[in-house]
Design a protein around this motif. Structure first.
Motif: not given
Length: 142
Positions: A88-94, A140
């Motif tokens: 969530r924080d580093d890869y900005q994924l949902d 990832r």
């Protein structure tokens, strides 16, 4: 005709067995008395010595050398939360619903896979252990 001598019962033809004898064997002077067996002190040291050394060695290694008897493993809940935070924080994924294997050993350079939902799609995430104190790297999602 009764004689003044009453007829006595006939004597038995067998003799009762003599009572058991207790004490030393009385077979004669030529038979030595059996001595109780003693365990040789050399035999005791020869058998017990290596056993004691082995028990001490296992105890010392188990308490001193990490991983010999007790492996260091990840706390599964904390690991899953850490993977979710990176996604969530580093890869900005949902990302949601991270699931990692339980009892995963903390062994430097080892890899294992976790699963997660990213934008509603199931994905596999590879985790690499970076240090013996539990630092890990999250790849990832694939």
């Amino acid at each position: 005709m009764t004689n003044g001598n009453a007829a006595s019962p006939p004597a038995p033809r067998w003799a009762p067995a003599p009572p058991p004898q207790w004490g030393p064997d009385s077979t004669g002077p030529g038979v030595p008395a059996e001595r109780p067996r003693r365990v040789s002190p050399k035999l005791v040291v020869g058998v017990a010595g290596p056993v004691v050394v082995l028990v001490v060695l296992v105890a010392v290694l188990g308490l001193v050398w990490p991983g010999f008897l007790n492996r260091k493993v990840f706390d599964t809940a904390a690991l899953q939360q850490g993977v979710l935070t990176v996604l969530r924080d580093d890869y900005q994924l949902d990302a949601n619903n991270v699931a990692c294997p339980t009892g995963q050993a903390v062994t430097v350079d080892s890899r294992f896979s976790c699963s997660a939902e990213v934008a509603g799609v199931p994905k596999t995430i590879t985790v690499t252990v970076k240090s013996s104190d539990g630092q890990f790297e999250v790849a990832r999602p694939q």
